[in-house]
Design a protein around this motif. Structure first.
Motif, PDB file in Angstrom:
ATOM      1  N   PHE A 118       0.847  -1.202   0.000  1.00 30.72           N
ATOM      2  CA  PHE A 118       0.000   0.000   0.000  1.00 30.72           C
ATOM      3  C   PHE A 118       0.880   1.249   0.000  1.00 30.72           C
ATOM      4  CE2 PHE A 118      -3.546  -2.327   2.590  1.00 30.72           C
ATOM      5  CZ  PHE A 118      -3.912  -3.029   1.447  1.00 30.72           C
ATOM      6  N   ASP A 119       0.886   1.978  -1.090  1.00 28.71           N
ATOM      7  CA  ASP A 119       1.755   3.148  -1.153  1.00 28.71           C
ATOM      8  C   ASP A 119       1.186   4.297  -0.320  1.00 28.71           C
ATOM      9  OD1 ASP A 119       3.362   5.436  -2.037  1.00 28.71           O
ATOM     10  OD2 ASP A 119       4.103   4.013  -3.525  1.00 28.71           O
ATOM     11  N   GLY A 120       1.981   4.705   0.678  1.00 28.46           N
ATOM     12  CA  GLY A 120       1.620   5.898   1.446  1.00 28.46           C
ATOM     13  C   GLY A 120       0.617   5.671   2.564  1.00 28.46           C
ATOM     14  N   ALA A 121       0.323   4.407   2.875  1.00 26.44           N
ATOM     15  CA  ALA A 121      -0.650   4.124   3.933  1.00 26.44           C
ATOM     16  C   ALA A 121       0.070   4.030   5.274  1.00 26.44           C
ATOM     17  CB  ALA A 121      -1.399   2.828   3.641  1.00 26.44           C
ATOM     18  N   THR A 140      10.434   7.651   1.595  1.00 34.40           N
ATOM     19  CA  THR A 140      10.004   8.093   0.267  1.00 34.40           C
ATOM     20  C   THR A 140       9.930   6.906  -0.690  1.00 34.40           C
ATOM     21  OG1 THR A 140      10.902  10.296   0.626  1.00 34.40           O
ATOM     22  CG2 THR A 140      10.608   9.632  -1.631  1.00 34.40           C
ATOM     23  N   THR A 141       8.975   6.979  -1.587  1.00 30.79           N
ATOM     24  CA  THR A 141       8.493   5.842  -2.359  1.00 30.79           C
ATOM     25  C   THR A 141       9.548   4.930  -2.985  1.00 30.79           C
ATOM     26  OG1 THR A 141       6.547   7.159  -2.829  1.00 30.79           O
ATOM     27  CG2 THR A 141       6.895   5.226  -4.228  1.00 30.79           C
ATOM     28  N   VAL A 142      10.312   5.446  -3.917  1.00 31.14           N
ATOM     29  CA  VAL A 142      11.147   4.548  -4.725  1.00 31.14           C
ATOM     30  C   VAL A 142      12.276   3.936  -3.892  1.00 31.14           C
ATOM     31  CG1 VAL A 142      12.456   4.298  -6.851  1.00 31.14           C
ATOM     32  CG2 VAL A 142      10.543   5.891  -6.778  1.00 31.14           C
ATOM     33  N   ALA A 177       3.690  -0.980   3.846  1.00 28.37           N
ATOM     34  CA  ALA A 177       3.646   0.315   3.148  1.00 28.37           C
ATOM     35  C   ALA A 177       5.047   0.897   3.091  1.00 28.37           C
ATOM     36  CB  ALA A 177       2.703   1.279   3.855  1.00 28.37           C
ATOM     37  N   ASP A 178       5.215   1.877   2.221  1.00 30.66           N
ATOM     38  CA  ASP A 178       6.533   2.506   2.081  1.00 30.66           C
ATOM     39  C   ASP A 178       6.736   3.674   3.048  1.00 30.66           C
ATOM     40  OD1 ASP A 178       4.561   3.820   0.666  1.00 30.66           O
ATOM     41  OD2 ASP A 178       5.830   4.366  -1.026  1.00 30.66           O
ATOM     42  N   HIS A 179       5.644   4.338   3.435  1.00 37.47           N
ATOM     43  CA  HIS A 179       5.744   5.510   4.308  1.00 37.47           C
ATOM     44  C   HIS A 179       4.344   5.969   4.670  1.00 37.47           C
ATOM     45  CE1 HIS A 179       4.419   7.807   0.843  1.00 37.47           C
ATOM     46  NE2 HIS A 179       5.326   7.168   0.130  1.00 37.47           N
ATOM     47  N   GLY A 180       4.262   6.917   5.623  1.00 37.02           N
ATOM     48  CA  GLY A 180       2.988   7.553   5.928  1.00 37.02           C
ATOM     49  C   GLY A 180       2.890   8.900   5.217  1.00 37.02           C
ATOM     50  N   TRP A 185       2.943  15.605   2.396  1.00 42.50           N
ATOM     51  CA  TRP A 185       4.237  15.055   1.968  1.00 42.50           C
ATOM     52  C   TRP A 185       4.765  14.084   3.030  1.00 42.50           C
ATOM     53  CZ3 TRP A 185       7.625  13.314  -1.225  1.00 42.50           C
ATOM     54  CH2 TRP A 185       7.717  13.815  -2.526  1.00 42.50           C
ATOM     55  N   HIS A 186       5.931  13.547   2.750  1.00 41.54           N
ATOM     56  CA  HIS A 186       6.584  12.569   3.636  1.00 41.54           C
ATOM     57  C   HIS A 186       8.064  12.610   3.340  1.00 41.54           C
ATOM     58  CE1 HIS A 186       6.596  10.084  -0.002  1.00 41.54           C
ATOM     59  NE2 HIS A 186       5.353  10.507  -0.171  1.00 41.54           N
ATOM     60  N   GLY A 187       8.816  11.667   3.843  1.00 39.78           N
ATOM     61  CA  GLY A 187      10.257  11.642   3.591  1.00 39.78           C
ATOM     62  C   GLY A 187      11.082  11.800   4.848  1.00 39.78           C
ATOM     63  N   ILE A 237      -3.314   5.197  -3.631  1.00 39.58           N
ATOM     64  CA  ILE A 237      -3.493   5.697  -2.256  1.00 39.58           C
ATOM     65  C   ILE A 237      -2.591   6.910  -2.032  1.00 39.58           C
ATOM     66  CG2 ILE A 237      -3.339   5.093   0.196  1.00 39.58           C
ATOM     67  CD1 ILE A 237      -3.345   2.092  -0.765  1.00 39.58           C
ATOM     68  N   ASP A 238      -1.335   6.769  -2.440  1.00 35.13           N
ATOM     69  CA  ASP A 238      -0.344   7.828  -2.199  1.00 35.13           C
ATOM     70  C   ASP A 238      -0.603   9.045  -3.066  1.00 35.13           C
ATOM     71  OD1 ASP A 238       2.427   8.688  -1.179  1.00 35.13           O
ATOM     72  OD2 ASP A 238       2.604   8.854  -3.349  1.00 35.13           O
ATOM     73  N   LEU A 239      -0.819   8.819  -4.351  1.00 37.01           N
ATOM     74  CA  LEU A 239      -0.990   9.959  -5.263  1.00 37.01           C
ATOM     75  C   LEU A 239      -2.190  10.787  -4.837  1.00 37.01           C
ATOM     76  CD1 LEU A 239      -0.274   8.114  -8.634  1.00 37.01           C
ATOM     77  CD2 LEU A 239       1.266   9.601  -7.348  1.00 37.01           C
TER      78      LEU A 239
HETATM   79 ZN   LIG Z   1       5.024   6.246  -1.706  1.00 30.01          ZN
END
Ligand SMILES: [Zn+2]
Length: 577
Positions: free
Chosen positions: A55-58, A104-106, A299-302, A499-501, A251-253
């Motif tokens: 789940f991207d960004g969850a 961050t995603t990638v 997930a990759d991040h919140g 944003w996130h990171g 989800i993230d976008l």
């Molecule tokens: Zn992401």
């Protein structure tokens, strides 16, 4: 229904399924139905199966809020009754799992699907600079707008080709399929929606232009929804792979653009994601293999809500903000484009943006003192003459607005280090305190920062290793996190709502769930804790999956009647196994 009927008709036809095998340079044929390329895929082996929902960004809190709301019945049933401490009737949900840095995603998906930190994977962000090649990579562009690398990420395995370590699909050696995720090197099948549609969605997202940039969710919802029939078709045609990754980028976008980011993400998880999870689980259930399937959620991040304006978006103006700081320090900054022109090659500094983090790459300016001269980027910068002036200029701009007033009070920390020649293991980042570089652990001893989760360990993962120099020579961490009022949060990119990171809990705290029906969940807990400890990171996913595939599963309890209160009677027996 929320489908836009016109765009639905336009988009409905394309399936791009292909065999990737070991060949990383295979081009995906678009609009071509099913395509098998190169060698034969690995044979079907039967169970055990691992199904990974990515789940991207969850963020952890948002996903758990959705699951606990009663409005995400598929995921709630997958976990079963909450027994406390992360233990569920059918699952273990690690309460303290964290992302790598940057969150961050990638970079995060690269670490998740290799088990290696960024300084080893070579993929350090959504975008990064490889100084030895004098080349900028931007599979998910943040500081630039060109979509060439995004297209190559989807159709030409750009991220896989950049990874310096084997993926899960190569390590596990079993038949694997990936839906949508950019890390698919070594998988047997990769399924996507029409890549042209996908790139155009990312384009709207990156440029902030277009009808959907205002936060309409239908288009992102449709991307996630359309991906599921593709993977189910592939499963139907080739059998169920031992590893199936089901990735939902929408989800993230959507959350980046949603005006009320976090509540709207929860709603998306409930109303879009959960029904898709149900569909995929149903496919396993109807084949009678759900009991042999370990289901993972990661997930990759919140996400952290921010103000969508150029004042808080530090990367919004390419000549002000960070670029003005390096200029004041006497550097010629690289233009914020993917490929600068022939007459734009004389840059002495490079930015790569990751939301709350920015990498600043510096040249040895003695190799290119005059405009028009191309720097020798194979050489590292000099510490005193190149790195320190930039670290100091950022530190002072942040502290007192000199030399760049727009940067005042925008940064949390400035990191730097003594450079190492290419090909050598890099030093880990230290914190610049205005006078000298202080080891992170030492700095934290005198300035405790519990809000920056596991900062020392995660910065070492990012910066120390064979590819640690891909995280820059100076690293900026913006003020961020839910602890700061929203008007005091900053980020490196164009303006967004979220944003996130960063290293904050909100950006870094991720779900890591292992579920299995008719199976003792205490065993799942033992497995996760045995590999990742009490605070597992994204690096634990690969060993967890490999362990689930390798271990002979304990026999499921014999034919327990469903809904008969049997959970109580089976639990002690299950625990004793
Ligand atoms: Zn992401």
């Amino acid at each position: 229904m929320r489908h836009n009927p016109v765009s639905y008709l336009i988009r409905c036809a394309c399936i791009a399924i292909l065999t990737l095998a070991a060949c990383s340079s295979v081009k995906i044929l678009v609009n071509g139905g099913e395509k098998q390329v190169k060698r034969e895929p690995r044979p079907t082996q039967g169970g055990p199966y691992v199904l990974i929902f990515a789940f991207d960004g969850a963020g952890y809190d948002q996903l758990m809020e959705a699951i606990n709301s009663g409005k995400a019945p598929a995921m709630a049933a997958m976990l079963g009754k909450d027994e406390g401490g992360g233990l569920y009737e059918h699952a273990y949900s690690a309460p303290n799992a964290i992302s790598i840095l940057p969150s961050t995603t990638v970079a995060a998906w690269s670490s998740i699907f290799t088990g290696a930190p960024p300084a080893q994977t070579g993929v350090t962000g959504n975008e990064w600079f490889v100084r030895e090649e004098m080349k900028f990579y931007a599979p998910v562009p943040v500081s630039v707008e060109e979509m060439d690398d995004n297209h190559a990420m989807i159709t030409d395995n750009l991220v896989g080709r950049q990874l310096k370590v084997p993926t899960l699909f190569q390590q596990a050696g079993v038949r694997s399929a990936v839906s949508m995720n950019m890390v698919y090197r070594g998988a047997d099948y990769f399924t996507i929606i029409d890549p042209t549609d996908m790139v155009s969605l990312f384009t709207e997202f990156v440029t902030g232009k277009g009808q959907h940039s205002s936060g309409k969710r239908d288009i992102y919802q449709k991307m996630d929804e359309d991906s599921v029939p593709k993977l189910l078709d592939s499963m139907e045609a080739h059998g169920v792979p031992n590893i199936q990754v089901v990735y939902f980028p929408g989800i993230d976008l959507y959350t980046h653009l949603a005006p009320d980011a976090l509540p709207m993400e929860v709603k998306y998880l409930e109303t879009v994601t959960d029904p898709l999870v149900a569909k995929v689980l149903d496919a396993y259930r109807t084949r009678g293999i759900l009991d042999q399937t370990s289901v993972l959620v990661i997930a990759d991040h919140g996400h952290t809500p921010v103000l969508k304006d150029p004042h808080h978006a530090l990367g919004a103006d390419s000549s002000a903000g960070p670029a003005a700081v390096v200029q004041a320090a006497g550097f010629r900054p690289r233009k914020l484009v993917l490929n600068p022109g022939k007459d734009e090659q004389d840059y002495q500094s490079v930015f790569a943006y990751q939301g709350a983090i920015a990498y600043v790459y510096l040249a040895d300016r003695s190799t290119c003192p005059d405009p028009g001269m191309t720097c020798d980027w194979k050489r590292p910068p000099r510490y005193k003459e190149d790195v320190l002036p930039v670290a100091r200029a950022f530190y002072n701009s942040n502290k007192n607005g000199q030399p760049v007033p727009a940067m005042k009070d925008t940064l949390d920390l400035v990191f730097a280090r003594v450079p190492t020649p290419s090909g050598q293991l890099t030093h880990e980042y230290k914190i610049f305190d205005g006078h000298r570089l202080v080891p992170i652990w030492e700095y934290l001893l005198f300035h405790p920062r519990p809000d920056l989760v596991q900062l020392n360990r995660r910065m070492r993962w990012l910066s120390s290793g064979p590819y640690g120099n891909r995280a820059g020579d100076v690293l900026l961490l913006s003020r961020s996190g839910l602890d700061h009022p929203i008007q005091n949060r900053y980020y490196f990119s164009a303006p967004y709502h979220s944003w996130h990171g960063s290293a904050s809990m909100q950006d870094s705290h991720i779900p890591l769930i292992v579920a299995r029906q008719n199976y003792p969940s205490t065993k799942l807990e033992q497995l996760v804790k045995g590999i990742g400890g009490d605070e597992p990171s994204q690096l634990a996913l690969v060993p967890i999956v490999r362990s689930l595939l390798a271990s002979e599963p304990p026999a499921a309890p014999a034919a327990t009647p469903v809904n008969s209160g049997s959970a109580q009677s089976t639990t002690p027996a299950a625990k004793s196994q």
